[in-house]
Design a protein around this motif. Structure first.
Motif, PDB file in Angstrom:
ATOM      1  N   ASP A  31      44.219  57.907  34.656  1.00 32.67           N
ATOM      2  CA  ASP A  31      45.356  58.532  35.491  1.00 32.67           C
ATOM      3  C   ASP A  31      45.169  60.045  35.645  1.00 32.67           C
ATOM      4  OD1 ASP A  31      47.527  59.081  32.860  1.00 32.67           O
ATOM      5  OD2 ASP A  31      45.746  59.490  32.902  1.00 32.67           O
ATOM      6  N   TYR A  32      43.692  60.705  35.391  1.00 32.98           N
ATOM      7  CA  TYR A  32      43.604  62.030  35.271  1.00 32.98           C
ATOM      8  C   TYR A  32      42.153  62.030  35.387  1.00 32.98           C
ATOM      9  CZ  TYR A  32      43.697  66.989  33.778  1.00 32.98           C
ATOM     10  OH  TYR A  32      43.711  68.211  33.676  1.00 32.98           O
ATOM     11  N   ARG A  93      40.814  60.331  32.249  1.00 30.43           N
ATOM     12  CA  ARG A  93      41.831  59.814  31.242  1.00 30.43           C
ATOM     13  C   ARG A  93      42.321  58.624  30.959  1.00 30.43           C
ATOM     14  NH1 ARG A  93      46.935  63.881  30.541  1.00 30.43           N
ATOM     15  NH2 ARG A  93      47.635  62.249  31.912  1.00 30.43           N
ATOM     16  N   SER A  96      47.793  58.988  28.692  1.00 25.26           N
ATOM     17  CA  SER A  96      48.477  60.184  28.489  1.00 25.26           C
ATOM     18  C   SER A  96      48.997  60.455  27.024  1.00 25.26           C
ATOM     19  CB  SER A  96      49.381  60.498  29.491  1.00 25.26           C
ATOM     20  OG  SER A  96      50.507  59.669  29.612  1.00 25.26           O
ATOM     21  N   ASN A  97      49.094  59.436  26.398  1.00 27.04           N
ATOM     22  CA  ASN A  97      49.716  59.530  25.055  1.00 27.04           C
ATOM     23  C   ASN A  97      48.530  59.849  24.226  1.00 27.04           C
ATOM     24  OD1 ASN A  97      52.157  58.277  25.707  1.00 27.04           O
ATOM     25  ND2 ASN A  97      51.107  56.299  25.339  1.00 27.04           N
ATOM     26  N   THR A  98      47.393  59.916  24.138  1.00 30.98           N
ATOM     27  CA  THR A  98      46.495  60.238  23.366  1.00 30.98           C
ATOM     28  C   THR A  98      45.543  61.458  24.086  1.00 30.98           C
ATOM     29  OG1 THR A  98      44.589  58.745  24.038  1.00 30.98           O
ATOM     30  CG2 THR A  98      46.117  57.884  22.322  1.00 30.98           C
ATOM     31  N   GLY A  99      45.775  61.540  25.240  1.00 29.60           N
ATOM     32  CA  GLY A  99      44.821  62.454  25.742  1.00 29.60           C
ATOM     33  C   GLY A  99      43.307  62.300  25.849  1.00 29.60           C
ATOM     34  N   LYS A 100      42.998  61.263  25.463  1.00 23.97           N
ATOM     35  CA  LYS A 100      41.306  61.111  25.169  1.00 23.97           C
ATOM     36  C   LYS A 100      40.702  60.952  26.695  1.00 23.97           C
ATOM     37  CE  LYS A 100      39.926  57.689  22.730  1.00 23.97           C
ATOM     38  NZ  LYS A 100      40.105  56.262  22.181  1.00 23.97           N
ATOM     39  N   LEU A 101      39.825  61.621  26.875  1.00 16.73           N
ATOM     40  CA  LEU A 101      38.882  61.855  27.786  1.00 16.73           C
ATOM     41  C   LEU A 101      37.417  61.074  27.651  1.00 16.73           C
ATOM     42  CD1 LEU A 101      39.464  65.508  28.888  1.00 16.73           C
ATOM     43  CD2 LEU A 101      40.428  63.538  30.000  1.00 16.73           C
TER      44      LEU A 101
ATOM     45  N   TYR B  33      40.831  67.195  19.117  1.00 20.71           N
ATOM     46  CA  TYR B  33      39.445  66.703  19.184  1.00 20.71           C
ATOM     47  C   TYR B  33      38.338  67.059  18.812  1.00 20.71           C
ATOM     48  CZ  TYR B  33      43.171  64.778  22.658  1.00 20.71           C
ATOM     49  OH  TYR B  33      44.445  64.442  23.282  1.00 20.71           O
ATOM     50  N   TYR B  35      34.133  66.583  19.546  1.00 17.95           N
ATOM     51  CA  TYR B  35      33.071  65.830  20.311  1.00 17.95           C
ATOM     52  C   TYR B  35      31.591  66.190  19.926  1.00 17.95           C
ATOM     53  CZ  TYR B  35      36.681  65.040  23.815  1.00 17.95           C
ATOM     54  OH  TYR B  35      37.849  64.695  24.695  1.00 17.95           O
ATOM     55  N   TYR B  48      39.990  62.041  16.789  1.00 25.78           N
ATOM     56  CA  TYR B  48      40.925  62.892  17.284  1.00 25.78           C
ATOM     57  C   TYR B  48      42.315  62.678  16.317  1.00 25.78           C
ATOM     58  CZ  TYR B  48      42.707  58.350  19.334  1.00 25.78           C
ATOM     59  OH  TYR B  48      43.446  57.304  19.583  1.00 25.78           O
ATOM     60  N   GLN B  50      46.536  63.373  16.654  1.00 30.19           N
ATOM     61  CA  GLN B  50      47.728  63.773  17.459  1.00 30.19           C
ATOM     62  C   GLN B  50      48.866  64.376  16.773  1.00 30.19           C
ATOM     63  OE1 GLN B  50      47.894  59.549  19.323  1.00 30.19           O
ATOM     64  NE2 GLN B  50      48.679  61.034  20.891  1.00 30.19           N
ATOM     65  N   HIS B 100      48.664  65.165  32.305  1.00 33.27           N
ATOM     66  CA  HIS B 100      47.719  66.176  33.286  1.00 33.27           C
ATOM     67  C   HIS B 100      47.551  67.460  32.488  1.00 33.27           C
ATOM     68  CE1 HIS B 100      49.853  63.200  36.033  1.00 33.27           C
ATOM     69  NE2 HIS B 100      48.736  62.810  35.691  1.00 33.27           N
ATOM     70  N   GLN B 103      42.316  69.440  28.567  1.00 32.08           N
ATOM     71  CA  GLN B 103      41.626  69.854  27.144  1.00 32.08           C
ATOM     72  C   GLN B 103      41.251  71.269  27.085  1.00 32.08           C
ATOM     73  OE1 GLN B 103      39.556  67.059  24.964  1.00 32.08           O
ATOM     74  NE2 GLN B 103      41.051  65.227  25.455  1.00 32.08           N
TER      75      GLN B 103
END
Lengths: 113, 114
Positions: A31-32, A93, A96-101, B33, B35, B48, B50, B100, B103
């Motif tokens: 979504d991003y 991504r 959106s809950n975890t923000g993981k890329l 996070y 990497y 990671y 939260q 949106h 990071q």
């Protein structure tokens, strides 16, 4: 599929030319889509980002083109400058809950003067 | 200025040794996070977190451990079980749960084997 495939691996462009880097993905839940720029010995810095409901986004000399049906997006650098020489990463991504890329493999751009 | 500080910039590990990489942020971000970056492979997620006192494994967690005792700190330990630790390690953070939001990255720690 959680992969993002990026091409080319390396790119050489003359000053003033257009640099184009492509990315493709499989997961329609992404979504991003950010692009990062990284200089040697530094961390990546956000360059520009797009959401899948937008087909194009432009910021200065940098443009993202997004093709949702083809599951592809690309970065265009207009009027490329030697200072643009860096490694570029596309990313996507999944939540959106975890923000993981999920990152592409990276493209090393060299702009020749 | 707000940002992410990683230390040390360079680190050397001896055979059988555990080493800890520091990551501190003053951005008031909830999520952090770690990497690993290898040439030609992009960035791969190790761990990671939260929220404080909670963290999740990423794609390549084997041989690594983390803790999150404070919101601003997320140290990474590279254990002796990680047989190929030579890489560039990057820490990042983002406001959790906000759509949106990008990071933000630190400037990395380069780890090598002695």
């Amino acid at each position: 599929q959680q992969q993002v495939k990026q091409s080319p691996q390396s790119l050489i462009v003359q000053k003033g030319g257009i640099s184009i880097i492509n990315c493709a993905y499989e997961n329609t839940a992404f979504d991003y889509f950010p692009w990062y720029q990284q200089f040697p010995g530094k961390g990546p810095a956000l360059l520009i980002a797009i959401r899948p409901d937008v087909s194009e986004k432009k910021e200065g000399r940098f443009t993202i083109s997004f093709n949702k049906s083809a599951k592809q997006f690309s970065l265009h650098i207009m009027d490329s400058q030697p200072g643009d020489s860096a490694t570029y990463f596309c990313a996507a991504r999944g939540s959106s809950n975890t923000g993981k890329l999920i990152f592409g493999q990276g493209t090393t751009l060299q702009v020749k003067p | 200025d707000g940002g992410i500080t990683q230390s040390p910039k360079y680190l050397f590990r001896k055979e059988g040794q555990n080493v800890t990489l520091s990551c501190e942020q003053n951005l008031n971000h909830d999520a952090m996070y770690w990497y690993r970056q290898d040439p030609g492979q992009g960035l791969r997620l190790i761990y990671y977190s939260q929220i404080v006192n909670d963290f999740q494994k990423g794609d390549i967690a084997e041989g690594y451990s983390v803790s999150r005792e404070k919101k601003e700190s997320f140290p990474l330990t590279v254990t002796s079980a990680q047989k190929n630790p030579t890489a560039f390690y990057l820490c990042a953070s983002t406001p959790a749960g906000q759509a949106h939001q990008p990071q933000h990255f630190g400037d990395g720690t380069r780890l090598s084997i002695l």
